[in-house]
Design a protein around this motif. Structure first.
Motif, PDB file in Angstrom:
ATOM      1  N   ILE A 138       0.875  -1.174   0.000  1.00 21.91           N
ATOM      2  CA  ILE A 138       0.000   0.000   0.000  1.00 21.91           C
ATOM      3  C   ILE A 138       0.917   1.230   0.000  1.00 21.91           C
ATOM      4  O   ILE A 138       1.582   1.519   1.005  1.00 21.91           O
ATOM      5  CB  ILE A 138      -0.923   0.039   1.248  1.00 21.91           C
ATOM      6  CG1 ILE A 138      -1.583  -1.328   1.504  1.00 21.91           C
ATOM      7  CG2 ILE A 138      -1.949   1.169   1.130  1.00 21.91           C
ATOM      8  CD1 ILE A 138      -2.515  -1.833   0.442  1.00 21.91           C
TER       9      ILE A 138
ATOM     10  N   HIS B  17       1.362   5.267  -0.262  1.00 14.12           N
ATOM     11  CA  HIS B  17       0.589   6.494  -0.030  1.00 14.12           C
ATOM     12  C   HIS B  17       0.907   7.560  -1.079  1.00 14.12           C
ATOM     13  O   HIS B  17       2.068   7.731  -1.451  1.00 14.12           O
ATOM     14  CB  HIS B  17       0.940   7.097   1.336  1.00 14.12           C
ATOM     15  CG  HIS B  17       0.525   6.251   2.497  1.00 14.12           C
ATOM     16  ND1 HIS B  17      -0.147   6.767   3.589  1.00 14.12           N
ATOM     17  CD2 HIS B  17       0.681   4.928   2.751  1.00 14.12           C
ATOM     18  CE1 HIS B  17      -0.374   5.787   4.460  1.00 14.12           C
ATOM     19  NE2 HIS B  17       0.132   4.666   3.974  1.00 14.12           N
TER      20      HIS B  17
ATOM     21  N   THR C   5      -2.030  11.522   1.396  1.00 13.90           N
ATOM     22  CA  THR C   5      -2.513  11.217   2.746  1.00 13.90           C
ATOM     23  C   THR C   5      -1.827  12.149   3.747  1.00 13.90           C
ATOM     24  O   THR C   5      -0.783  12.733   3.452  1.00 13.90           O
ATOM     25  CB  THR C   5      -2.213   9.754   3.174  1.00 13.90           C
ATOM     26  OG1 THR C   5      -0.795   9.596   3.252  1.00 13.90           O
ATOM     27  CG2 THR C   5      -2.782   8.742   2.213  1.00 13.90           C
TER      28      THR C   5
ATOM     29  N   LEU D  10      -4.232   6.653  -2.364  1.00 15.27           N
ATOM     30  CA  LEU D  10      -3.440   5.447  -2.073  1.00 15.27           C
ATOM     31  C   LEU D  10      -3.266   4.621  -3.346  1.00 15.27           C
ATOM     32  O   LEU D  10      -4.098   4.705  -4.263  1.00 15.27           O
ATOM     33  CB  LEU D  10      -4.167   4.573  -1.035  1.00 15.27           C
ATOM     34  CG  LEU D  10      -4.259   5.087   0.391  1.00 15.27           C
ATOM     35  CD1 LEU D  10      -5.253   4.230   1.171  1.00 15.27           C
ATOM     36  CD2 LEU D  10      -2.902   5.075   1.092  1.00 15.27           C
TER      37      LEU D  10
END
Ligand code: GLY
Length: 426
Positions: free
Chosen positions: A366, A368, A371, A386
């Motif tokens: 995952i 970013h 964010t 994401l």
């Protein structure tokens, strides 16, 4: 080699993927990312810094005893950050201002390709005072669609495919009037439309030679089936089935080698990442555009299969020793789906809490993009929020793995395309 301190510039999903990969390096002492995001913070220390303030970058380099600066995005490169740092004997990974013109000026890139017989679409350039001449030329040619490109950086908003004379006239008027685009469109490139499938190849270069890292396909439009407005990229997959080994060899011989050699011949050696955007046409591969950095979200799918130590590769590029290096990749497929804020690429709200990342599979990555941590909560802070990267032995497995994890992550108004990777399955 003693481990070194690295400063990575940037704050997107691309930089999170680079930080993730750098952290695995045996050559790394400390990683700082400026300004970074909550993702990069998982792999090092974020520094609050304005990347466009080169003096501030120099001060941080001195204060933190940085041994190498790695530049993620194009804007500081096109503005000359590599030259600024090199003049101060600070090692930097990323092309000089002159070399970054391959991305920073479409007319430079087209003239370069013409001079070096690198296959690309036919074109003509017009200055901002010659838009009437451009209109007359396009009308006379009467071949639609026609592609209009603003010369300079325009954050993905400077390319228009016009299907009709009416659309072309409307676009030219907007290009001349639009404040944001005016600077980028001080020169206009009018290009023939190419038919085929798009794919990108990423090459690490040391000025004299280059090594292909990997290839990928991006999904630039906001809507499924490649419809709607252009975005920074809504997802990517790698490798691209449209680029078998025979095609990759042709791309190396006809495009990559002449590009690196051509830049060297005109005393503008290219050191950094060369991102070659291609159209695979019936006549063979042709260059759509060059970029002077990793793609975003392509970086998120091309670094995971890379077995080499990324920092070691980058050091070889900076030291001019890339020809001694072999690139090694796993044979897995990767697929990245971008979770975006509803409304993007137009206006959207920010500040919504993101939940569910902890439920994702430990094999999923995952990364970013937009964010932020607010009152100890992870919240949305941009259009692209994401990147959920899945992998598998086949492209279908990689796509399925990615979407299984996408559905575990929630935030208000989240949006994602449901067809990422589909075109690679045809
Ligand atoms: N994904 C397109 C770009 O990075 O320019």
């Amino acid at each position: 080699m003693d481990p070194i301190n690295v400063l990575l510039l940037g704050n997107g999903g691309r930089e999170h993927a680079i930080a993730w990969k750098l952290e695995q390096s045996l050559n790394l002492k400390k990683l700082y990312t400026a300004p970074g995001n909550p993702g990069t913070e998982q792999h090092g220390i974020n520094i609050d810094l304005d990347m466009s303030d080169f003096q501030a970058v120099e001060t941080i380099v001195q204060d933190l005893a940085i041994d190498l600066v790695i530049v993620g995005p194009e804007q500081p490169l096109v503005d000359g950050i590599s030259d600024y740092l090199e003049e101060r004997d600070i090692p930097v990974f990323g092309p000089s201002k002159a070399a970054a013109q391959l991305e920073g000026s479409k007319s430079f890139a087209k003239a370069f390709m013409q001079k070096n017989n690198i296959p690309t679409a036919g074109y003509r350039t017009f200055s901002i005072d010659e838009f009437d001449k451009a209109k007359a030329h396009i009308k006379q040619e009467n071949r639609y669609p026609v592609v209009l490109k603003a010369d300079g950086l325009a954050g993905g908003k400077g390319v228009f495919i016009c299907e009709s004379e009416e659309e072309m006239e409307k676009r030219l008027t907007l290009l001349a009037e639009d404040n944001i685009l005016q600077e980028a469109a001080s020169t206009l490139v009018v290009e023939d439309f190419m038919v085929g499938e798009e794919a990108s190849v990423f090459v690490i270069c040391d000025g004299k030679s280059g090594k292909v890292i990997q290839n990928a396909q991006d999904h630039k439009r906001i809507g499924e089936g490649d419809t709607g407005l252009n975005t920074g990229g809504m997802g990517a997959y790698s490798p691209a089935p449209v680029l078998p080994d025979s095609m990759l060899q042709r791309i190396e011989e006809d495009i990559i080698e002449p590009t690196i050699q051509g830049m060297l011949n005109q005393d503008v050696p290219y050191q950094g990442i060369l991102y070659v955007g291609l159209m695979i046409t019936k006549e063979g591969p042709k260059v759509v555009e060059y970029n002077c950095r990793f793609g975003d979200p392509e970086c998120q799918v091309i670094l995971p299969p890379l077995k080499n130590d990324l920092l070691e590769l980058i050091q070889a590029a900076v030291n001019g020793t890339l020809s001694d290096v072999e690139i090694s990749l796993s044979d897995r497929y990767y697929c990245s789906v971008v979770l975006a804020s509803g409304g993007y690429p137009k206006s959207y709200e920010k500040g919504f809490e993101i939940t569910g990342i902890e439920k994702c599979d430990s094999d999923a990555l995952i990364f970013h993009s937009g964010t932020v941590i607010k009152e100890d909560k992870l919240c949305t802070n941009g259009g692209r929020v994401l990147n959920v990267v899945g992998s598998g032995q086949t492209l279908q497995e990689a796509i399925d793995h990615s979407y299984e994890n996408v559905k575990l992550i929630t935030f208000k108004d989240s949006y994602f395309r449901r067809d990422i990777g589909k075109k690679g399955l045809k």
